[in-house]
Design a protein around this motif. Structure first.
Motif, PDB file in Angstrom:
ATOM      1  N   VAL A  45      -4.666   4.107  -6.420  1.00  0.00           N
ATOM      2  CA  VAL A  45      -5.034   4.007  -7.833  1.00  0.00           C
ATOM      3  C   VAL A  45      -3.837   3.430  -8.579  1.00  0.00           C
ATOM      4  O   VAL A  45      -2.708   3.882  -8.385  1.00  0.00           O
ATOM      5  N   ILE A  46      -4.096   2.424  -9.414  1.00  0.00           N
ATOM      6  CA  ILE A  46      -3.035   1.744 -10.156  1.00  0.00           C
ATOM      7  C   ILE A  46      -3.392   1.754 -11.627  1.00  0.00           C
ATOM      8  O   ILE A  46      -4.331   1.069 -12.047  1.00  0.00           O
ATOM      9  N   ASP A  47      -2.691   2.581 -12.396  1.00  0.00           N
ATOM     10  CA  ASP A  47      -2.941   2.666 -13.835  1.00  0.00           C
ATOM     11  C   ASP A  47      -4.424   2.907 -14.128  1.00  0.00           C
ATOM     12  O   ASP A  47      -5.009   2.310 -15.019  1.00  0.00           O
ATOM     13  N   GLY A  48      -5.030   3.789 -13.363  1.00  0.00           N
ATOM     14  CA  GLY A  48      -6.418   4.178 -13.582  1.00  0.00           C
ATOM     15  C   GLY A  48      -7.457   3.340 -12.876  1.00  0.00           C
ATOM     16  O   GLY A  48      -8.652   3.652 -12.936  1.00  0.00           O
ATOM     17  N   GLY A  86      -8.253  13.258 -11.217  1.00  0.00           N
ATOM     18  CA  GLY A  86      -7.736  12.777 -12.499  1.00  0.00           C
ATOM     19  C   GLY A  86      -6.396  12.089 -12.413  1.00  0.00           C
ATOM     20  O   GLY A  86      -5.683  11.976 -13.414  1.00  0.00           O
ATOM     21  N   ALA A  87      -6.040  11.590 -11.215  1.00  0.00           N
ATOM     22  CA  ALA A  87      -4.770  10.876 -11.058  1.00  0.00           C
ATOM     23  C   ALA A  87      -4.870   9.486 -11.678  1.00  0.00           C
ATOM     24  O   ALA A  87      -5.870   8.796 -11.497  1.00  0.00           O
ATOM     25  N   ARG A  88      -3.838   9.096 -12.386  1.00  0.00           N
ATOM     26  CA  ARG A  88      -3.787   7.734 -12.933  1.00  0.00           C
ATOM     27  C   ARG A  88      -3.146   6.779 -11.935  1.00  0.00           C
ATOM     28  O   ARG A  88      -3.386   5.568 -11.975  1.00  0.00           O
ATOM     29  N   ASP A  89      -2.334   7.324 -11.054  1.00  0.00           N
ATOM     30  CA  ASP A  89      -1.714   6.536  -9.995  1.00  0.00           C
ATOM     31  C   ASP A  89      -1.711   7.361  -8.716  1.00  0.00           C
ATOM     32  O   ASP A  89      -1.435   8.566  -8.744  1.00  0.00           O
TER      33      ASP A  89
END
Length: 252
Positions: free
Chosen positions: A160-163, A214-217
């Motif tokens: 995941v990269i910036d959402g 809910g991880a953004r990255d």
């Protein structure tokens, strides 16, 4: 269902250790279901960051290679609450990319693309310590910013990269492996270490971090060799020898 000998031994060892697990190491790992797939997720908060450790070699420079050898390095008042493989490595078990343990860098960051999963840019770095307890950053952004890290390990690809999911992940991919990785909350106060129960695609695994946690990255550690030590769940995986290993230690 037939269970192989190594798996049976791992379950027995995990059960024995679980009997003596101190309160400081409880409540970290749990089984979760997301979108029809089973996972184990081990969660650390900001206050637990100092207990997170990264291992590769013993005091004599020999590769540890497994969870039992990691446990032998611990002090008498320490217990290993969970551990997993933590990034890709060469045939001699040395890290492919950046490796920092307790502030000491043992291998430089690699920003060039290449073959295999590591070279599937963007790849990234997991960092603990510094001005945030936890962070996952794209490798080139990390090399430019040079954030302070008590420990860091590089792997790839980013999940995941910036959402957003990695642009090369396919919903209908037929590439399935048991996979493990790490994701970080948007505020950097929580880190989630996850491993799939069975073979999943990159897309499914990335969605666990983005939509389930809910991880953004988030960063991929590896697949097919993925191993977990979680005595709270009576689990101690055996298998191929490992390079870098990450885990959390609590006090007896």
């Amino acid at each position: 269902m037939k269970i192989d000998l190594k798996r049976r031994l791992g379950l027995a060892l995990g059960a024995l250790i679980a009997m003596t697990l101190p309160a400081a190491a409880e409540g970290i790992c749990e089984k979760r279901d997301f979108d029809g797939q089973g996972y184990v997720v081990c969660t650390l908060n900001a206050a637990q960051e100092p207990g997170l450790k990264l291992w590769l070699n013993d005091a004599n420079g020999r590769v540890l290679g497994d969870f039992y050898s990691v446990r032998k390095t611990l002090a008498p008042d320490e217990v290993l609450a969970f551990a997993m493989n933590a990034g890709m490595y060469h045939e001699d078990y040395s890290p492919v990319g950046l490796y920092v343990s307790e502030g000491t860098k043992e291998h430089d960051i690699v920003t060039a693309g290449g073959g295999g999963n590591f070279g599937m840019l963007p790849n990234g770095v997991f960092c603990a310590g510094g001005d945030k307890p936890y962070r996952v950053m794209e490798s080139r952004a990390f090399a430019k910013a040079q954030p302070e890290c008590r420990l860091a390990t590089q792997s790839g690809p980013m999940l995941v990269i910036d959402g957003d999911l990695h642009p090369r992940f396919l919903i209908d991919s037929d590439s399935r492996y048991v996979r493990n990785g790490v994701g970080v909350s948007p505020d950097g106060q929580t880190a989630w270490f996850a491993i799939s129960d069975r073979a999943v695609t990159f897309h499914e695994f990335g969605r666990l971090f983005r939509d389930g946690l809910g991880a953004r990255d988030a960063l991929y550690f590896d697949g097919s060799i993925s191993r977990l030590y979680a005595p709270e769940l009576r689990r101690s995986d055996f298998g191929r020898r490992l390079g870098p290993i990450i885990g959390y230690t609590g006090k007896n």
